[in-house]
Design an enzyme around this catalytic site. Sequence first.
Site, PDB file in Angstrom:
ATOM      1  N   HIS A 157      18.867   2.110 -81.079  1.00 18.07           N
ATOM      2  CA  HIS A 157      20.241   1.920 -80.479  1.00 18.07           C
ATOM      3  C   HIS A 157      21.004   0.847 -81.434  1.00 18.07           C
ATOM      4  O   HIS A 157      21.779   0.218 -80.731  1.00 18.07           O
ATOM      5  CB  HIS A 157      20.172   1.700 -79.143  1.00 18.07           C
ATOM      6  CG  HIS A 157      19.195   2.281 -78.188  1.00 18.07           C
ATOM      7  ND1 HIS A 157      19.759   3.690 -77.582  1.00 18.07           N
ATOM      8  CD2 HIS A 157      17.906   2.515 -78.006  1.00 18.07           C
ATOM      9  CE1 HIS A 157      18.689   4.220 -76.979  1.00 18.07           C
ATOM     10  NE2 HIS A 157      17.608   3.562 -77.388  1.00 18.07           N
ATOM     11  N   SER A 278      38.590  -7.015-102.749  1.00 19.62           N
ATOM     12  CA  SER A 278      40.016  -6.805-102.050  1.00 19.62           C
ATOM     13  C   SER A 278      41.147  -7.517-102.819  1.00 19.62           C
ATOM     14  O   SER A 278      41.024  -8.491-103.638  1.00 19.62           O
ATOM     15  CB  SER A 278      39.907  -7.472-100.761  1.00 19.62           C
ATOM     16  OG  SER A 278      41.226  -7.782-100.111  1.00 19.62           O
ATOM     17  N   LYS A 284      35.917 -11.056-100.454  1.00 17.69           N
ATOM     18  CA  LYS A 284      35.370  -9.870-100.288  1.00 17.69           C
ATOM     19  C   LYS A 284      34.662  -9.193-101.532  1.00 17.69           C
ATOM     20  O   LYS A 284      34.876  -9.149-102.398  1.00 17.69           O
ATOM     21  CB  LYS A 284      36.411  -8.753 -99.891  1.00 17.69           C
ATOM     22  CG  LYS A 284      37.045  -8.962 -98.570  1.00 17.69           C
ATOM     23  CD  LYS A 284      36.005  -8.700 -97.583  1.00 17.69           C
ATOM     24  CE  LYS A 284      36.772  -8.641 -96.044  1.00 17.69           C
ATOM     25  NZ  LYS A 284      37.148  -7.256 -95.725  1.00 17.69           N
ATOM     26  N   GLU A 291      31.217   4.082 -98.461  1.00 18.59           N
ATOM     27  CA  GLU A 291      32.026   4.386 -97.551  1.00 18.59           C
ATOM     28  C   GLU A 291      32.710   5.883 -98.243  1.00 18.59           C
ATOM     29  O   GLU A 291      32.879   6.837 -97.271  1.00 18.59           O
ATOM     30  CB  GLU A 291      33.459   3.449 -97.513  1.00 18.59           C
ATOM     31  CG  GLU A 291      32.932   2.248 -96.916  1.00 18.59           C
ATOM     32  CD  GLU A 291      33.967   1.064 -96.876  1.00 18.59           C
ATOM     33  OE1 GLU A 291      34.275   0.390 -96.040  1.00 18.59           O
ATOM     34  OE2 GLU A 291      34.493   0.889 -97.990  1.00 18.59           O
TER      35      GLU A 291
END
Length: 464
Positions: A157, A278, A284, A291
């Site tokens: 979980h 970024s 970043k 992704e």
Amino acid sequence: MKLWGGRFSAKTATNIDSFNSSLKFDFALYPYDIKGSIVHVKMLARQDIISETDKAKIIAGLNKVKEKLDQAQKNNRIPWKAEDIHTLIEQLLTEEIGEIAGKMHTARSRNDQVALDIRLYLREQIDILEEGIKRLILLFCQLAEDHLETVLPGFTHLQPAQPVTLAHHLLAHAQRFKRDLERLQDCRERVNICPLGSGALATTTFPIDREWVAKELGFNSVSQNSLDTVGARDFLLEFHHCLVSFSLNLSSLAEEIIIWNSPEYNFIELADTVATGSSIMPQKKNPDIAELIRAKTGRIAGNYQQLALVIKGLPLAYNKDLQEDKESLFDSIATIKEILKVLPDFLQGINFNKEKMAESLSRGFLNATELADYISKQGLPFRQAHELAGKAVNYAIAENKDLTELKLRDFKSIFPDHKEIFKADLLEKLKPLSAVKNRHITGGPAPAAVTKQLQGLKAKVQDK
Ligand code: ARG
């Protein structure tokens, strides 16, 4: 050139011709089409259906046609118009050797021809993908070898659950990929069946030798029902499923990389060579590659669905709908190949933050199960042991401590009625590395069990 037209008196309208044509995408099948035609023609001569001289002329012509097509592929430009690749090859062959070219199509239809091409193509692609997946599994094995004793929280979980080793965690992904590999190997069995000889739908009256053709082309067997053969694309759907399953597993891996790379987890750090930045936030370091791998699953699953809907409700036998089986297939294969190319580099650019993993073991009471097991092994029913361990967790929370920070006397004072249960060995057993090492049965995270797991995986991918 048209392969039909005897019964037509007017020319097809240009836009109809172009809508009907598959050349821009089935051009990719030309090497398989030529290979199949050469074997078909050899068989025709062996069976005395055409002469040896015609056979030699056709084969020489086909080799010349292949050179032209190779060149067109190299230039990335198809300078011809035709209904499909089969028509184009016959057209170019006719230009090379004249009317004799027409003998090549004896005892054959484009329906069994296209089924042959797609099976030959797919078999080759499966072999390439298998190699890629094997290399991926091997890479996971190599990474795991360095982390047999690196302990980190395992999750259920997405909550810290029990300690595991990084090796065990990495090999969990490898096991998924092993099943993907096996699924592909199994699918290959159903791909590797020769359709040639099925004709348009009802075979042929020519005395062809289907078995000889199948053997020459490396097939395991010949198909058993011509009607089924020319209309069947379920072997393709099965292949799509293999890729969907693989890409779902890849997306799961990608998702974990993304989570582990977040500052909240900080279990991994991406090397500059595989990370992205970024344009506005200078701090970043993004996991774009993971992704994109995660997102490409949508494309692969969409392609599965595309084919499923194309074949839904098709009456026997061949229908032109089946021409729409190719683009989605090529797209999925290209996508997976691209992933298989980039993923090893990306994985090698991951640095595992062992300190952060170890540190996070002290939060989340990952050894509560160890405590419950310990109590239960002293003779109490597991349910009662579970209850007592829960109480100890409560106590530790109130004290703002981890279970490993409690002393033996703490346990004795929490459970005055069960003092005798808690012995000196408890504290050692509660340590995460001990918890892991004590789980040494098959499938467990203990270094000994993982070493066995590694051997099994390596044997699988290093076979042959
Ligand atoms: N281009 C067609 C396809 O991909 C080849 C078979 C055409 N057969 C036919 N009877 N029109 O399916």
